[in-house]
Write an enzyme that holds these catalytic residues in place. Structure first.
Site, PDB file in Angstrom:
ATOM      1  N   LYS A 205       0.934  -1.087  -0.089  1.00  0.00           N
ATOM      2  CA  LYS A 205       0.003  -0.005   0.195  1.00  0.00           C
ATOM      3  C   LYS A 205       1.004   1.258  -0.009  1.00  0.00           C
ATOM      4  O   LYS A 205       0.422   2.129  -0.752  1.00  0.00           O
ATOM      5  CB  LYS A 205      -0.850   0.017   1.227  1.00  0.00           C
ATOM      6  CG  LYS A 205      -1.821   0.968   1.426  1.00  0.00           C
ATOM      7  CD  LYS A 205      -2.688   1.006   2.528  1.00  0.00           C
ATOM      8  CE  LYS A 205      -3.558   2.501   2.751  1.00  0.00           C
ATOM      9  NZ  LYS A 205      -4.119   2.260   3.932  1.00  0.00           N
ATOM     10  N   GLU A 211      11.118  -4.791   3.819  1.00  0.00           N
ATOM     11  CA  GLU A 211      10.988  -5.980   3.601  1.00  0.00           C
ATOM     12  C   GLU A 211      10.547  -6.150   1.993  1.00  0.00           C
ATOM     13  O   GLU A 211      11.276  -7.057   1.319  1.00  0.00           O
ATOM     14  CB  GLU A 211      10.295  -6.801   4.626  1.00  0.00           C
ATOM     15  CG  GLU A 211      10.535  -6.667   5.799  1.00  0.00           C
ATOM     16  CD  GLU A 211      10.002  -5.673   6.682  1.00  0.00           C
ATOM     17  OE1 GLU A 211       9.537  -4.602   6.040  1.00  0.00           O
ATOM     18  OE2 GLU A 211       9.749  -5.930   7.904  1.00  0.00           O
ATOM     19  N   GLY A 266      -4.314  -1.751   5.292  1.00  0.00           N
ATOM     20  CA  GLY A 266      -3.668  -2.912   5.007  1.00  0.00           C
ATOM     21  C   GLY A 266      -4.407  -4.261   5.362  1.00  0.00           C
ATOM     22  O   GLY A 266      -4.542  -5.072   4.439  1.00  0.00           O
ATOM     23  N   ARG A 267      -4.738  -4.137   6.676  1.00  0.00           N
ATOM     24  CA  ARG A 267      -5.209  -5.479   7.084  1.00  0.00           C
ATOM     25  C   ARG A 267      -6.787  -5.839   6.726  1.00  0.00           C
ATOM     26  O   ARG A 267      -7.524  -6.754   7.232  1.00  0.00           O
ATOM     27  CB  ARG A 267      -4.896  -5.491   8.673  1.00  0.00           C
ATOM     28  CG  ARG A 267      -5.758  -4.149   9.429  1.00  0.00           C
ATOM     29  CD  ARG A 267      -5.075  -4.118  10.864  1.00  0.00           C
ATOM     30  NE  ARG A 267      -5.571  -3.100  11.653  1.00  0.00           N
ATOM     31  CZ  ARG A 267      -5.050  -1.839  11.552  1.00  0.00           C
ATOM     32  NH1 ARG A 267      -3.639  -1.721  10.939  1.00  0.00           N
ATOM     33  NH2 ARG A 267      -5.263  -0.609  12.123  1.00  0.00           N
ATOM     34  N   GLU A 352      -3.443  -5.613  15.597  1.00  0.00           N
ATOM     35  CA  GLU A 352      -2.692  -4.077  15.035  1.00  0.00           C
ATOM     36  C   GLU A 352      -4.050  -3.125  15.119  1.00  0.00           C
ATOM     37  O   GLU A 352      -3.943  -2.076  14.990  1.00  0.00           O
ATOM     38  CB  GLU A 352      -2.510  -4.540  13.507  1.00  0.00           C
ATOM     39  CG  GLU A 352      -1.676  -3.197  12.960  1.00  0.00           C
ATOM     40  CD  GLU A 352      -0.876  -3.622  11.611  1.00  0.00           C
ATOM     41  OE1 GLU A 352      -1.467  -3.375  10.703  1.00  0.00           O
ATOM     42  OE2 GLU A 352       0.326  -3.854  11.613  1.00  0.00           O
ATOM     43  N   HIS A 383      -3.341 -32.308  21.032  1.00  0.00           N
ATOM     44  CA  HIS A 383      -2.121 -32.607  21.505  1.00  0.00           C
ATOM     45  C   HIS A 383      -0.789 -32.005  21.495  1.00  0.00           C
ATOM     46  O   HIS A 383       0.376 -32.142  21.660  1.00  0.00           O
ATOM     47  CB  HIS A 383      -1.660 -33.743  20.258  1.00  0.00           C
ATOM     48  CG  HIS A 383      -2.886 -34.619  20.025  1.00  0.00           C
ATOM     49  ND1 HIS A 383      -3.136 -35.869  20.488  1.00  0.00           N
ATOM     50  CD2 HIS A 383      -3.977 -34.479  19.102  1.00  0.00           C
ATOM     51  CE1 HIS A 383      -4.044 -36.419  20.316  1.00  0.00           C
ATOM     52  NE2 HIS A 383      -4.634 -35.545  19.341  1.00  0.00           N
ATOM     53  N   LYS A 511      10.789   0.582  12.925  1.00  0.00           N
ATOM     54  CA  LYS A 511      11.184   0.616  11.882  1.00  0.00           C
ATOM     55  C   LYS A 511      12.245   1.516  11.765  1.00  0.00           C
ATOM     56  O   LYS A 511      13.340   1.648  11.009  1.00  0.00           O
ATOM     57  CB  LYS A 511      10.181   1.025  10.729  1.00  0.00           C
ATOM     58  CG  LYS A 511       8.863  -0.029  10.484  1.00  0.00           C
ATOM     59  CD  LYS A 511       7.808   0.617   9.623  1.00  0.00           C
ATOM     60  CE  LYS A 511       6.968  -0.306   9.416  1.00  0.00           C
ATOM     61  NZ  LYS A 511       5.555  -0.054   8.653  1.00  0.00           N
TER      62      LYS A 511
HETATM   63  O1  F6P Z   1       3.967  -2.010   9.500  1.00  0.00           O
HETATM   64  C1  F6P Z   1       2.497  -2.382   9.646  1.00  0.00           C
HETATM   65  C2  F6P Z   1       2.044  -2.252   8.190  1.00  0.00           C
HETATM   66  O2  F6P Z   1       1.879  -1.186   8.026  1.00  0.00           O
HETATM   67  C3  F6P Z   1       0.822  -3.149   8.048  1.00  0.00           C
HETATM   68  O3  F6P Z   1      -0.259  -2.317   8.542  1.00  0.00           O
HETATM   69  C4  F6P Z   1       0.548  -3.215   6.600  1.00  0.00           C
HETATM   70  O4  F6P Z   1      -0.551  -4.228   6.449  1.00  0.00           O
HETATM   71  C5  F6P Z   1       2.014  -3.854   6.433  1.00  0.00           C
HETATM   72  O5  F6P Z   1       2.923  -3.006   7.324  1.00  0.00           O
HETATM   73  C6  F6P Z   1       2.422  -3.759   4.955  1.00  0.00           C
HETATM   74  O6  F6P Z   1       2.406  -2.450   4.579  1.00  0.00           O
HETATM   75  P1  F6P Z   1       2.269  -1.850   2.993  1.00  0.00           P
HETATM   76  O7  F6P Z   1       1.110  -2.501   2.400  1.00  0.00           O
HETATM   77  O8  F6P Z   1       2.275  -0.428   2.912  1.00  0.00           O
HETATM   78  O9  F6P Z   1       3.709  -2.487   2.502  1.00  0.00           O
END
Ligand code: F6P
Length: 549
Positions: A205, A211, A266-267, A352, A383, A511
C-alpha cells in the site's frame, strides 16, 4: 479494569458478582431451551454461543453497553465513509470493496463505487489475459506462476484465502508468497520457480515497506541473473499500491500498477487489488463469490438487531471476558485444516487494530483493550496446548470453527473431527470434579490411597467458555462471510473501548530504530559515544565478530 465511563459498567459488575457463582452446567440443566436461546443463523455461518457464562440479563446489559457506546451510529458512520480513522483523517471503507450494489459515497471527490469497479475491471482483464495464456514471459512462454511479494496485510489475507480455497484452485497455476526479509523466505521460492513463466507481484500500500522493496529488488536481480534483459523486466513485474508513482519509479509499467486507496487499511485489504493473487489462482467467479459472502455479512451487520447480530455477539462476549473476567488472550481453533492460516490473519486484524492504550481523544486508557489472539487447527492443538485450556491457571475464551461437510471423504475422518470439536467445547464447559475423577480411578481398579492421591491431578475445573461457529462447508462465500464477521467484531470492540481501530502508529518506532542499527552493523566499529544501551551495542559487536571471523 472496568469500562467505568459507561453507566452500564456498574450493572455488568453486579451481573458478574452473580454469575461467578453459577456454573454453565447449571445454566444448561436449569433451562432446556438454552441452546435455542443462545444460537443464531447468520449468513453462511451458524453461531452457537450457549457455552458462555451469560444469561439473558447479562446479554441485555451487554447490548445496553453497545447502545451506550453509540454503536449503531458508529456503524452508520463507517458505511457512510466518514473519516472514522481520526488520527489519519480517513474513512475505513473496506466494505465498499465488496458492495457491488454500490452507494453514493464520495471520498476526496472520487465516487468510491465507480472507482472500485474501474479497478476491478482492470484486475479482471489482467487475470483473463493470464488465464488465456496471453501474458508471455521473456522467452515467449505463458505466465503460469505468480509470486506475491508483500508483508502484513499485503500478505496474510491473500495467503489465508489461497490456502483456504485450495479445492477451488485453477489447475496448472501456482502461487507463492514472499514476505520476510529473512533471505530464507525468498530463497525457498526462487528455488522452486521457473523465471521464464513467473510474474512477480509487488504488493505494498505504501510502497515504502523495507522488507517488500528489498525482496522486490532481489527478485528483479535474480531474474536478470537468470537471463532476462532489463527490457524484459516489465513482462515479469506488476504491483498493487496506493503509491502509484513509487511503483512506477521502481520500474513497473503504469498499466501494470493496480491502485488501492488510503481509505482501505492494509489488514482490511484482501478485497482490493491486494486480492490479485486470489483472482490469479481461482478466477473471477471465486473472487466475486468471496466478495459476495463478505457483503452478505456486511448487510447482516448493518441491519440485524444486536441480539441476533453475529459480529456484535462475538464482540460483546469477548468484552465480557476481557474486561470483566480479566481474560487477556483469545483462542481461535478452526477444526478445518484449510483454515490453518486464519489465526495468523486474525492476529494482525485484531491486534494491529485494537492493540491500543490511548482513547480516540488522546487520553490514556485505564482498562484492558485488545486481547492477544492465538490459535491453531484442531485436532492438532489437542495434542499440544489444550492441556493449558483445560487445566491451566487462566481462562482462555475459545472460538471453535467447524464445517458440517468436508471437501474430502476418507473413512470416518470428518465425523471424528466434528466429534472432537464438540467434545473439546463440552470438556471445557463441564470439566471433571475431584469426586468424578476419584470414582473413575476406583472404578478402574486403583487402590483408594492411589486414587485419592491422583484424583486432584485429574480435576478439570470446567466452566471455560467457548463459541462454536458452524459452516455448511468451507467455500468462497462462507470464507468471505467469516472474514467479514471478524472484521466487524474487531470494529465493535474498538467502538466500545473508544479507540481508533484503523491506525497503527506503534509499528513506526521499530522501523526507525532498525535504520540506525543497520548502519552500525555496516560500519567498522561502534562509535565510542554510540549512545546505545550496552545490550544493543554488545549484540552489534557479536554480529561483527561473526562476520569478521
Ligand atoms: O507496519 C505495519 C504495516 O503498515 C501493516 O499495517 C501493513 O499491512 C504492512 O505493514 C504492509 O504495509 P504496505 O502494504 O504499505 O507494504
Amino acid at each position: 479494569m472496568t469500562l467505568q465511563q459507561y453507566k452500564t459498567d456498574s450493572v455488568l459488575r453486579q451481573h458478574l458478582d452473580r454469575i461467578q457463582h453459577q456454573s454453565m452446567r447449571e445454566l444448561f440443566t436449569s433451562d432446556a431451551t438454552r441452546f435455542d436461546q443462545f444460537s443464531v443463523q447468520g449468513p453462511e455461518i451458524f453461531l452457537d454461543y450457549s457455552k458462555n457464562r451469560i444469561d439473558r440479563g447479562i446479554l441485555n446489559s451487554l447490548i445496553d453497553l453497545a447502545d451506550e457506546a453509540g454503536l449503531s451510529h458508529a456503524i452508520e458512520q463507517m458505511f457512510a465513509g466518514q473519516a472514522i480513522n481520526t488520527t489519519e483523517d480517513r474513512p475505513a471503507l473496506h466494505v465498499a470493496l465488496r458492495n457491488s450494489v454500490g452507494n453514493d459515497v464520495v471520498v476526496n471527490e472520487v465516487e468510491v463505487t465507480r472507482e472500485v469497479n474501474r479497478v476491478q475491471q482492470q484486475m479482471f482483464a489482467f487475470a483473463e489475459e493470464i488465464h488465456r495464456g496471453k501474458q508471455l514471459g521473456y522467452s515467449g512462454q505463458p505466465i503460469d506462476t505468480l509470486v506475491s511479494i508483500g508483508i502484513g496485510g499485503s500478505y496474510l489475507g491473500p495467503l489465508l484465502v489461497n490456502r483456504a480455497l485450495a479445492p477451488f484452485r485453477i489447475a496448472g497455476l501456482e502461487t507463492h508468497f514472499v514476505a520476510n526479509i529473512d533471505p530464507t523466505d525468498l530463497t525457498r521460492v526462487l528455488d522452486r520457480i521457473d523465471p521464464e513463466t513467473t510474474l512477480f507481484l509487488v504488493q505494498s500500500k505504501s510502497f515504502r515497506t523495507q522488507e517488500t522493496l528489498e525482496n522486490a529488488n532481489a527478485a528483479k536481480q535474480w531474474l536478470l541473473n537468470q537471463g532476462a534483459k532489463e527490457s524484459d523486466i516489465s513482462k515479469h513485474f506488476a504491483a498493487v499500491s496506493a503509491n502509484v508513482p513509487a511503483a512506477v519509479a521502481f520500474g513497473i509499467s503504469a498499466e501494470r500498477v493496480f491502485p488501492m486507496w488510503d481509505w482501505v487499511g492494509g489488514r482490511y485489504s484482501l478485497w482490493s487489488a491486494i486480492g490479485l493473487p486470489i483472482l490469479f489462482q481461482f478466477g473471477r467467479e471465486v473472487f466475486e463469490a468471496l466478495l459476495l459472502g463478505a457483503h452478505k455479512m456486511d448487510r447482516h451487520f448493518q441491519t440485524t438487531h444486536f441480539d441476533q447480530n453475529l459480529p456484535v455477539l462475538l464482540a460483546l462476549i469477548g468484552i465480557w471476558y476481557h474486561n470483566y473476567f480479566g481474560a487477556s488472550t483469545h483462542a481461535v481453533l478452526p477444526y478445518e485444516q484449510y483454515l490453518e492460516h486464519l489465526p495468523a490473519y486474525l492476529q494482525q486484524l485484531d491486534m494491529e487494530s485494537n492493540g491500543k492504550s490511548v482513547s480516540r481523544n488522546g487520553s490514556a486508557i485505564q482498562y484492558q483493550t485488545g486481547p492477544v489472539i492465538w490459535g491453531g487447527i484442531g485436532c492438532n492443538g489437542q495434542h499440544a496446548y489444550h492441556q493449558l485450556l483445560h487445566q491451566g491457571s487462566q481462562m482462555v475464551p475459545v472460538d471453535f470453527i467447524v464445517s458440517l461437510t468436508s471437501h474430502h471423504n476418507i473413512a470416518n475422518h470428518h465425523t471424528h473431527l466434528f466429534a472432537n470439536c464438540l467434545a473439546q467445547s463440552q470438556a471445557l464447559m463441564n470439566g471433571k470434579s475431584r469426586e468424578e475423577a476419584y470414582q473413575e480411578l476406583i472404578g478402574g481398579g486403583m487402590t483408594d490411597q492411589h486414587a485419592a492421591s491422583l484424583a486432584p491431578h485429574k480435576v478439570i475445573a470446567g466452566n471455560k467458555p467457548s463459541n462454536t461457529l458452524v459452516l455448511d462447508k468451507l467455500c468462497p462465500q462462507s470464507l468471505g462471510s467469516l472474514i467479514a464477521l471478524y472484521e466487524h467484531k474487531v470494529f465493535v470492540q474498538g467502538i466500545i473501548w473508544n479507540i481508533n481501530s484503523f491506525d497503527q502508529w506503534g509499528v513506526e518506532l521499530g522501523k526507525t530504530l532498525e535504520q540506525g542499527i543497520y548502519q552500525n552493523l555496516g560500519t567498522e566499529s561502534v562509535p565510542q559515544q554510540s549512545g546505545l544501551d550496552s545490550s544493543t551495542e554488545g549484540l552489534i559487536k557479536k554480529y561483527w565478530q561473526s562476520i569478521r571471523n
